[in-house]
Design an enzyme around this catalytic site. Structure first.
Site, PDB file in Angstrom:
ATOM      1  N   CYS A 325       4.727   3.310  -5.114  1.00 56.48           N
ATOM      2  CA  CYS A 325       3.579   3.997  -5.712  1.00 56.48           C
ATOM      3  C   CYS A 325       2.369   3.089  -5.618  1.00 56.48           C
ATOM      4  O   CYS A 325       2.506   1.878  -5.761  1.00 56.48           O
ATOM      5  CB  CYS A 325       3.832   4.277  -7.185  1.00 56.48           C
ATOM      6  SG  CYS A 325       5.011   5.573  -7.437  1.00 56.48           S
ATOM      7  N   ILE A 326       1.225   3.687  -5.434  1.00 57.83           N
ATOM      8  CA  ILE A 326      -0.004   2.888  -5.321  1.00 57.83           C
ATOM      9  C   ILE A 326      -1.093   3.554  -6.153  1.00 57.83           C
ATOM     10  O   ILE A 326      -1.179   4.782  -6.197  1.00 57.83           O
ATOM     11  CB  ILE A 326      -0.403   2.712  -3.834  1.00 57.83           C
ATOM     12  CG1 ILE A 326      -1.601   1.795  -3.681  1.00 57.83           C
ATOM     13  CG2 ILE A 326      -0.668   4.036  -3.155  1.00 57.83           C
ATOM     14  CD1 ILE A 326      -1.794   1.291  -2.247  1.00 57.83           C
ATOM     15  N   ARG A 334     -12.912   4.481  -4.942  1.00 54.01           N
ATOM     16  CA  ARG A 334     -13.938   4.727  -3.913  1.00 54.01           C
ATOM     17  C   ARG A 334     -14.846   3.521  -3.703  1.00 54.01           C
ATOM     18  O   ARG A 334     -16.018   3.652  -3.385  1.00 54.01           O
ATOM     19  CB  ARG A 334     -14.763   5.964  -4.257  1.00 54.01           C
ATOM     20  CG  ARG A 334     -13.888   7.194  -4.461  1.00 54.01           C
ATOM     21  CD  ARG A 334     -14.567   8.452  -4.114  1.00 54.01           C
ATOM     22  NE  ARG A 334     -14.766   8.576  -2.665  1.00 54.01           N
ATOM     23  CZ  ARG A 334     -15.273   9.638  -2.076  1.00 54.01           C
ATOM     24  NH1 ARG A 334     -15.639  10.664  -2.793  1.00 54.01           N
ATOM     25  NH2 ARG A 334     -15.408   9.692  -0.770  1.00 54.01           N
ATOM     26  N   GLY A 338      -8.579   0.577  -2.756  1.00 49.90           N
ATOM     27  CA  GLY A 338      -7.349   1.230  -2.298  1.00 49.90           C
ATOM     28  C   GLY A 338      -6.931   0.671  -0.948  1.00 49.90           C
ATOM     29  O   GLY A 338      -5.765   0.309  -0.729  1.00 49.90           O
ATOM     30  N   LYS A 339      -7.914   0.546  -0.045  1.00 49.72           N
ATOM     31  CA  LYS A 339      -7.588   0.010   1.285  1.00 49.72           C
ATOM     32  C   LYS A 339      -7.232  -1.471   1.200  1.00 49.72           C
ATOM     33  O   LYS A 339      -6.441  -1.969   1.997  1.00 49.72           O
ATOM     34  CB  LYS A 339      -8.735   0.276   2.252  1.00 49.72           C
ATOM     35  CG  LYS A 339      -8.584   1.675   2.870  1.00 49.72           C
ATOM     36  CD  LYS A 339      -9.867   2.244   3.385  1.00 49.72           C
ATOM     37  CE  LYS A 339     -10.172   1.825   4.787  1.00 49.72           C
ATOM     38  NZ  LYS A 339     -11.318   2.605   5.337  1.00 49.72           N
ATOM     39  N   GLU A 359       6.186   5.284   0.664  1.00 47.55           N
ATOM     40  CA  GLU A 359       7.151   6.310   0.264  1.00 47.55           C
ATOM     41  C   GLU A 359       6.485   7.697   0.298  1.00 47.55           C
ATOM     42  O   GLU A 359       5.315   7.826  -0.054  1.00 47.55           O
ATOM     43  CB  GLU A 359       7.588   5.969  -1.166  1.00 47.55           C
ATOM     44  CG  GLU A 359       8.768   6.745  -1.663  1.00 47.55           C
ATOM     45  CD  GLU A 359       9.098   6.355  -3.114  1.00 47.55           C
ATOM     46  OE1 GLU A 359       9.470   5.185  -3.338  1.00 47.55           O
ATOM     47  OE2 GLU A 359       8.979   7.208  -3.994  1.00 47.55           O
ATOM     48  N   SER A 372      -7.112   6.483   6.726  1.00 48.09           N
ATOM     49  CA  SER A 372      -8.290   5.687   6.995  1.00 48.09           C
ATOM     50  C   SER A 372      -7.883   4.236   7.305  1.00 48.09           C
ATOM     51  O   SER A 372      -8.382   3.633   8.258  1.00 48.09           O
ATOM     52  CB  SER A 372      -9.211   5.766   5.784  1.00 48.09           C
ATOM     53  OG  SER A 372     -10.329   4.988   5.990  1.00 48.09           O
TER      54      SER A 372
HETATM   55  N1  ACO Z   1     -12.526  12.080  -2.161  1.00 48.40           N
HETATM   56  C1  ACO Z   1     -12.685  11.890  -0.838  1.00 48.40           C
HETATM   57  N2  ACO Z   1     -12.318  10.748  -0.195  1.00 48.40           N
HETATM   58  C2  ACO Z   1     -11.788   9.772  -0.949  1.00 48.40           C
HETATM   59  C3  ACO Z   1     -11.599   9.898  -2.344  1.00 48.40           C
HETATM   60  C4  ACO Z   1     -12.009  11.117  -2.955  1.00 48.40           C
HETATM   61  N3  ACO Z   1     -11.887  11.300  -4.273  1.00 48.40           N
HETATM   62  N4  ACO Z   1     -11.051   8.755  -2.819  1.00 48.40           N
HETATM   63  C5  ACO Z   1     -10.877   7.939  -1.767  1.00 48.40           C
HETATM   64  N5  ACO Z   1     -11.335   8.561  -0.639  1.00 48.40           N
HETATM   65  C6  ACO Z   1     -11.330   8.021   0.719  1.00 48.40           C
HETATM   66  C7  ACO Z   1     -12.452   7.013   0.864  1.00 48.40           C
HETATM   67  O1  ACO Z   1     -13.631   7.630   1.303  1.00 48.40           O
HETATM   68  C8  ACO Z   1     -11.893   6.046   1.867  1.00 48.40           C
HETATM   69  O2  ACO Z   1     -12.030   6.511   3.177  1.00 48.40           O
HETATM   70  P1  ACO Z   1     -13.089   5.806   4.202  1.00 48.40           P
HETATM   71  O3  ACO Z   1     -12.897   4.331   4.050  1.00 48.40           O
HETATM   72  O4  ACO Z   1     -12.622   6.323   5.514  1.00 48.40           O
HETATM   73  O5  ACO Z   1     -14.418   6.277   3.760  1.00 48.40           O
HETATM   74  C9  ACO Z   1     -10.390   6.073   1.600  1.00 48.40           C
HETATM   75  O6  ACO Z   1     -10.130   7.289   0.905  1.00 48.40           O
HETATM   76  C10 ACO Z   1      -9.942   4.898   0.782  1.00 48.40           C
HETATM   77  O7  ACO Z   1     -10.875   4.645  -0.236  1.00 48.40           O
HETATM   78  P2  ACO Z   1     -10.738   3.377  -1.169  1.00 48.40           P
HETATM   79  O8  ACO Z   1     -12.014   3.238  -1.959  1.00 48.40           O
HETATM   80  O9  ACO Z   1     -10.281   2.210  -0.394  1.00 48.40           O
HETATM   81  O10 ACO Z   1      -9.532   3.849  -2.107  1.00 48.40           O
HETATM   82  P3  ACO Z   1      -9.471   3.959  -3.683  1.00 48.40           P
HETATM   83  O11 ACO Z   1      -9.716   2.629  -4.310  1.00 48.40           O
HETATM   84  O12 ACO Z   1     -10.309   5.081  -4.164  1.00 48.40           O
HETATM   85  O13 ACO Z   1      -7.919   4.261  -3.877  1.00 48.40           O
HETATM   86  C11 ACO Z   1      -6.049   5.703  -4.056  1.00 48.40           C
HETATM   87  C12 ACO Z   1      -7.220   5.255  -3.179  1.00 48.40           C
HETATM   88  C13 ACO Z   1      -5.176   4.488  -4.384  1.00 48.40           C
HETATM   89  C14 ACO Z   1      -5.220   6.733  -3.324  1.00 48.40           C
HETATM   90  C15 ACO Z   1      -6.678   6.289  -5.367  1.00 48.40           C
HETATM   91  O14 ACO Z   1      -7.360   7.469  -5.036  1.00 48.40           O
HETATM   92  C16 ACO Z   1      -5.672   6.601  -6.441  1.00 48.40           C
HETATM   93  O15 ACO Z   1      -5.226   5.723  -7.162  1.00 48.40           O
HETATM   94  N6  ACO Z   1      -5.319   7.895  -6.591  1.00 48.40           N
HETATM   95  C17 ACO Z   1      -4.411   8.338  -7.647  1.00 48.40           C
HETATM   96  C18 ACO Z   1      -3.001   7.910  -7.369  1.00 48.40           C
HETATM   97  C19 ACO Z   1      -2.551   8.316  -5.972  1.00 48.40           C
HETATM   98  O16 ACO Z   1      -2.737   9.450  -5.557  1.00 48.40           O
HETATM   99  N7  ACO Z   1      -1.916   7.359  -5.273  1.00 48.40           N
HETATM  100  C20 ACO Z   1      -1.346   7.572  -3.951  1.00 48.40           C
HETATM  101  C21 ACO Z   1      -0.050   8.269  -4.098  1.00 48.40           C
HETATM  102  S1  ACO Z   1       0.948   8.163  -2.645  1.00 48.40           S
HETATM  103  C22 ACO Z   1       1.968   6.814  -2.942  1.00 48.40           C
HETATM  104  O17 ACO Z   1       1.989   6.355  -4.055  1.00 48.40           O
HETATM  105  C23 ACO Z   1       2.755   6.233  -1.840  1.00 48.40           C
END
Ligand code: ACO
Ligand code: ZN
Length: 471
Positions: A325-326, A334, A338-339, A359, A372
């Site tokens: 999980c992440i 944003r 996340g990356k 996963e 991305s």
């Molecule tokens: N809407 C559109 N695009 C988005 C959004 C959003 N709300 N959030 C992130 N992105 C895109 C970004 O634009 C970026 O793409 P780009 O670099 O090509 O512009 C990319 O996603 C990554 O953005 P980051 O800022 O690096 O990621 P962030 O810190 O927002 O974290 C994460 C991403 C971890 C998925 C976060 O949204 C989160 O915690 N979500 C809730 C939990 C979740 O869904 N986790 C993943 C489950 S799958 C698993 O656990 C294996």
């Protein structure tokens, strides 16, 4: 008279029925399903069809368009030959906001599947004259990298009693959830974590006494939860932590990573999962944290190491999972964290000399972030290779080499190449075509990634958990 009609129509409102509902903060009236009803039909919990569950909410009766009420879809009808309702499909896929876009992103076309299959199973040979006809120089509109593939390959509470512990773990810190009314409804109003007040997105099984409070106060370092700020202050007087428990294995500037063992730091790991579940929809909490390591990313200031996000990882994964999980906490989303978490997970895999994959299923935002990251990582290598080659001596790269260099698993590499539309069949073999648009988009994307993982700052030796008596 009008009041009578309203009462008559209200009598028809039952769980499962649908009607247009005015969404908070907008003048839109999307179709919504009634999930739950309370206060003598004064308050309704609704799920907007075709929208992500993050937007589900309690609404008053004046927000319902009762004139367009649709009865619940009968269970038998659901099972029958009818195609699944959009709602069922979107819930099943757990994909995001507008189903159209996110299904589009998640679903693999038959053609793409077939071509991936072909790539996985067939040998592709470099075509040395494939670049001969290409124009010269940096402004070339099209450049090919022929690819070779090989054969496939209390006051402060302790964690509550598990709610769904009966689930047998099949390889994940949280297992896939089953929809029921209770877990479909957001149950925590607000959490306070350090200086942040965060609105949860989804259900999380915090204990009953906590869920009706206007806010849950978390100790931002040990993640214990308190019913009010006074108890939190009292807790902080006793709690000595100002960083996550576990070993700090990475530090660069103000970013650190701590490795927390789910067995040795059990209460912390369980509290972290409870918190994470508030933002993870497609998983049900599983309380056995022993088989997992938690990589917690923090940002340092004079008050301490503040939690930004984390990922969990199985100590032993039979399916090459390098992330279970992440999560990035919403106030930090944003911004590229996340990356950074994903990059760190692959850095660990590189140290282990393995490829890895997250996963499944991925959430909508998980898929966006991974796509991305994978695109950046793969294009970084391909553009490097291009610089080394020339039209008369085209760069030659096999997919397995890309996997080795990035630690990204082969199927993810291929699906990314397909998603970017870079794979073409040319003169009897597969070649990669990088056009100027792709290179420009990649350059822009990389320029946004100001914070990167620096492998020199990682102080970590992988453990072989299979050789240990217990986790
Ligand atoms: N809407 C559109 N695009 C988005 C959004 C959003 N709300 N959030 C992130 N992105 C895109 C970004 O634009 C970026 O793409 P780009 O670099 O090509 O512009 C990319 O996603 C990554 O953005 P980051 O800022 O690096 O990621 P962030 O810190 O927002 O974290 C994460 C991403 C971890 C998925 C976060 O949204 C989160 O915690 N979500 C809730 C939990 C979740 O869904 N986790 C993943 C489950 S799958 C698993 O656990 C294996
Ligand atoms: Zn504490």
């Amino acid at each position: 008279m009008a009041a009578d009609v309203t009462e008559d129509l209200l009598a028809l409102v039952v769980e499962g029925c649908r009607m247009p509902v005015r969404m908070t903060g907008s003048d839109e009236w999307p179709l919504a399903e009634i999930i739950s009803i309370k206060d003598g039909k004064d308050s309704f919990y609704v799920h907007y069809i075709d929208y992500n569950k993050r937007l589900d909410e309690w609404v008053a009766r004046d927000r319902l368009n009762l004139c367009k009420i649709q009865p619940p879809v009968k269970k038998d009808a659901k099972k029958g030959a009818r195609p699944p309702s959009p709602d069922a499909a979107s819930r099943k896929n757990q994909s995001g906001r507008k189903r159209k876009t996110l299904h589009g992103a998640a679903a693999e076309s038959q053609q793409a599947k077939a071509s991936r299959q072909a790539l996985l199973s067939s040998s592709v040979h470099a075509l040395s004259d494939s670049l001969a006809s290409m124009p010269d120089g940096a402004d070339e509109a099209m450049k090919d990298v022929p690819m070779e593939t090989e054969e496939p390959a209390a006051e402060a509470a302790a964690p509550p009693a598990p709610v769904q512990q009966q689930n047998l773990r099949k390889g994940g810190s949280m297992v896939q959830s089953h929809d029921d009314t209770v877990t479909r409804i957001k149950n925590v109003q607000l959490v306070e974590l350090g200086e942040h007040r965060i609105q949860p997105w989804y259900f999380s099984p915090y204990p009953q006494e906590w869920i009706n409070l206007p806010c849950i106060f978390l100790c931002e370092f040990c993640l214990r939860f308190c019913k009010c700020r006074t108890s939190l202050v009292r807790h902080r007087e006793k709690c000595t932590l100002y960083y996550p428990p576990g070993n700090e294995i990475y530090r660069k500037d103000d970013i650190s990573f701590f490795e927390c063992d789910g067995r040795k730091c059990r209460p912390y790991a369980q509290n972290l999962c409870l918190l994470a579940k508030l933002f993870l929809d497609h998983k049900t909490l599983y309380y056995d944290t022993d088989p997992f390591l938690f990589y917690v990313m923090t940002k340092f200031d004079e008050q301490g190491y503040h939690l930004v996000g984390y990922f969990s990882k199985e100590k032993e994964s039979s399916e090459d999972y390098n992330v279970a999980c992440i999560l990035t906490l919403p106030p930090y989303q944003r911004k590229g964290y996340g990356k950074l978490l994903i990059e760190f997970s692959y850095e660990l895999s590189k140290f282990e000399g393995k490829t890895g994959t997250p996963e499944k299923p991925l959430s909508d935002l998980g898929l966006l972030s991974y796509r991305s990251y994978w695109s950046d990582a793969i294009l970084e290598i391909l553009t490097e290779q291009l610089k080394r080659g020339s039209p008369s001596n085209p760069p030659l790269l096999c997919i397995n080499e890309v996997c080795e260099m990035t630690s990204i698993r082969k199927d993810d590499v291929i699906s990314t190449l397909q998603h970017l539309n870079l794979i073409h069949y040319y003169k009897g073999q597969y070649v990669l075509s990088l056009n100027k648009d792709v290179i420009d988009t990649h350059t822009r994307s990389m320029s946004k990634r100001r914070v990167r993982i620096d492998s020199k700052c990682l102080h970590w030796t992988p453990k072989d958990w299979s050789k240990r008596g217990k986790w």
